[in-house]
Write an enzyme that holds these catalytic residues in place. Structure first.
Site, PDB file in Angstrom:
ATOM      1  N   GLU A  17      15.558   9.587  42.305  1.00 14.70           N
ATOM      2  CA  GLU A  17      14.406   9.571  41.048  1.00 14.70           C
ATOM      3  C   GLU A  17      14.895   9.526  39.505  1.00 14.70           C
ATOM      4  O   GLU A  17      15.506  10.265  40.079  1.00 14.70           O
ATOM      5  CB  GLU A  17      13.253  10.407  41.498  1.00 14.70           C
ATOM      6  CG  GLU A  17      12.390  10.482  42.816  1.00 14.70           C
ATOM      7  CD  GLU A  17      11.348  11.315  43.221  1.00 14.70           C
ATOM      8  OE1 GLU A  17      11.233  12.143  44.063  1.00 14.70           O
ATOM      9  OE2 GLU A  17      11.471  12.615  42.353  1.00 14.70           O
ATOM     10  N   CYS A  48      15.142  12.982  32.645  1.00 17.12           N
ATOM     11  CA  CYS A  48      15.872  13.282  33.407  1.00 17.12           C
ATOM     12  C   CYS A  48      16.080  12.738  34.784  1.00 17.12           C
ATOM     13  O   CYS A  48      15.906  11.690  35.351  1.00 17.12           O
ATOM     14  CB  CYS A  48      15.138  14.652  34.101  1.00 17.12           C
ATOM     15  SG  CYS A  48      14.959  15.473  35.768  1.00 17.12           S
ATOM     16  N   CYS A 105      19.653  16.584  47.899  1.00 20.27           N
ATOM     17  CA  CYS A 105      20.581  18.289  47.750  1.00 20.27           C
ATOM     18  C   CYS A 105      21.367  18.916  48.746  1.00 20.27           C
ATOM     19  O   CYS A 105      20.152  18.926  49.622  1.00 20.27           O
ATOM     20  CB  CYS A 105      20.212  18.773  47.162  1.00 20.27           C
ATOM     21  SG  CYS A 105      20.459  19.929  45.906  1.00 20.27           S
ATOM     22  N   CYS A 113      17.084  25.147  47.963  1.00 18.89           N
ATOM     23  CA  CYS A 113      15.906  25.924  46.840  1.00 18.89           C
ATOM     24  C   CYS A 113      14.592  24.890  48.292  1.00 18.89           C
ATOM     25  O   CYS A 113      14.231  24.533  48.449  1.00 18.89           O
ATOM     26  CB  CYS A 113      16.043  25.359  45.821  1.00 18.89           C
ATOM     27  SG  CYS A 113      17.138  25.363  45.043  1.00 18.89           S
ATOM     28  N   CYS A 157      11.501  23.256  47.407  1.00 13.81           N
ATOM     29  CA  CYS A 157      11.895  21.782  45.678  1.00 13.81           C
ATOM     30  C   CYS A 157      12.201  20.531  46.760  1.00 13.81           C
ATOM     31  O   CYS A 157      12.596  20.927  48.444  1.00 13.81           O
ATOM     32  CB  CYS A 157      13.412  21.885  46.065  1.00 13.81           C
ATOM     33  SG  CYS A 157      14.182  20.268  44.886  1.00 13.81           S
ATOM     34  N   CYS A 192      11.402  17.417  41.306  1.00 13.06           N
ATOM     35  CA  CYS A 192      12.427  16.850  41.894  1.00 13.06           C
ATOM     36  C   CYS A 192      11.773  16.821  43.013  1.00 13.06           C
ATOM     37  O   CYS A 192      11.400  17.928  43.249  1.00 13.06           O
ATOM     38  CB  CYS A 192      13.945  16.963  40.789  1.00 13.06           C
ATOM     39  SG  CYS A 192      14.385  18.739  41.705  1.00 13.06           S
TER      40      CYS A 192
HETATM   41  S1  SF4 Z   1      16.140  22.735  42.717  1.00 13.57           S
HETATM   42 FE1  SF4 Z   1      15.957  21.039  44.379  1.00 13.57          FE
HETATM   43  S2  SF4 Z   1      17.224  19.002  43.332  1.00 13.57           S
HETATM   44 FE2  SF4 Z   1      17.809  21.639  42.341  1.00 13.57          FE
HETATM   45  S3  SF4 Z   1      19.326  22.086  43.443  1.00 13.57           S
HETATM   46 FE3  SF4 Z   1      17.818  23.400  44.471  1.00 13.57          FE
HETATM   47  S4  SF4 Z   1      17.729  21.593  46.137  1.00 13.57           S
HETATM   48 FE4  SF4 Z   1      18.711  20.645  44.929  1.00 13.57          FE
END
Ligand code: SF4
Length: 360
Positions: A106, A119, A126, A130, A133, A349
């Site tokens: 994205e 962005c 990833c 997190c 996310c 994101c």
């Molecule tokens: S917020 Fe999402 S994209 Fe950003 S580092 Fe954490 S898991 Fe990865």
């Protein structure tokens, strides 16, 4: 209001031509020499792509016809396809790009006054995990190439009228940019170059959860990019819960690496703090955060959470947001509460990609 385009049914490109955006200007000059062409043709080609926003070699009208054909045979300018596109009344536009191998990423264009910020993603998925996310829910598939990172920038630039230019780049889309540092720097070096997008490094921000070794490598690159550290919690225990990579890294080494980056670059540090209802939005957290920031030249960006379908986290109440802000400001912390631009189009994101996958 959401204005989705129909999902693209066409398969990703299967041809094996090279992605020109993966090539450095020097590599292109070498290739041109092999074709019996002078080196200034390279500058012309980059100018067409980055400044004239041309996406077909056939449109490069000042190149000899034979060279245009040779380029067409050897290269593509865009290698992915836009599989979904959404826009919001506040001017935010979001693209879901399907890569040549079927992966999806994205990228977002944000309009704010005269600012035209983008962005950009650095990885497919990833690995940082997190908990709040959408991008990290399925782990990481792979790093993006330099060309795939640049293609996002060019596609978003193409959404601006000819009279407008991109002003800011934020590497804060899907993925951890410092886990793909060489390619991210390769793309950003083109983005900041006058022959590329010509955007000052002072208007380019690299976001990270905080990988100290990579932060030190970034400092050695000696280009004053802005560094934004995604903190999300003011103490070890809560950060390890919200940002699992913290269990391996630890909060103090992240802060020390950020301090070293400031010493090397002179650029004020930014700390990102996603405010999660009843989790990291307490007065105690605000006081701890203020303590952590004391004496540091920082901007703290607090972002009230955008709920993600399937995840149990909540937007904080207005009262909690106000109290959090009052404590930080009362402690003299330079703080900004960011607008939730594009919240109607899943601009956090990974959300668009995830919704698309859920829809099959
Ligand atoms: S917020 Fe999402 S994209 Fe950003 S580092 Fe954490 S898991 Fe990865």
């Amino acid at each position: 209001m959401i204005h989705p385009l129909p999902l693209a049914d066409s398969p990703p490109p299967t041809d094996d031509r090279q992605h020109l955006l993966d090539w450095s200007p020097e590599m292109l000059v070498d290739w041109l020499a092999e074709q019996g062409q002078r080196s200034f043709r390279g500058k012309q080609i980059w100018h067409w792509i980055f400044r004239q926003r041309v996406t077909e070699f056939s449109a490069m009208s000042d190149l000899p016809a034979g060279l245009r054909e040779a380029l067409e045979t050897q290269f593509v300018i865009y290698r992915g396809t836009v599989s979904r596109e959404e826009n919001s009344p506040d001017g935010t536009e979001k693209l879901l790009i399907r890569l040549a191998d079927g992966g999806e990423i994205e990228c977002v264009l944000l309009r704010d006054g005269v600012r035209r910020s983008i962005c950009v993603s650095s990885q497919v998925g990833c690995a940082m995990g997190c908990v709040f996310c959408a991008s990290g829910l399925d782990g990481v598939d792979r790093n993006l190439t330099r060309g795939e990172i640049l293609e996002q920038m060019l596609r978003l630039q193409g959404h601006l009228p000819a009279t407008e230019r991109l002003s800011h780049i934020v590497m804060m889309g899907m993925g951890e940019p410092l886990a793909n540092l060489d390619r991210v720097l390769g793309a950003l070096d083109v983005a900041r170059s006058p022959a590329g997008l010509g955007i000052s490094p002072r208007r380019i921000t690299i976001s990270t959860v905080g990988l100290p070794v990579a932060i030190d490598r970034l400092a050695k690159h000696q280009v004053p990019f802005n560094l934004a550290v995604s903190l999300h919690a003011p103490n070890e225990a809560l950060r390890s819960r919200l940002v699992p990579i913290n269990r391996k890294v630890g909060l103090a080494p992240v802060m020390e690496a950020a301090d070293r980056y400031f010493a090397a670059s002179g650029r004020r540090l930014t700390f990102e703090y996603v405010l999660l209802g009843d989790l990291n939005d307490t007065p105690a957290c605000a006081r701890q955060l203020a303590g952590l920031m004391r004496g540091r030249p920082v901007l703290v960006n607090v972002i009230p959470y955008n709920p993600v379908a399937g995840l149990p986290y909540q937007t904080p109440s207005a009262a909690r947001i106000a109290e959090f802000r009052a404590i930080l400001e009362g402690a003299g912390v330079n703080v900004q509460f960011r607008q939730r631009k594009g919240s109607e189009i899943d601009a956090a994101c990974g959300q668009l990609r995830r919704n698309r996958q859920a829809a099959g």
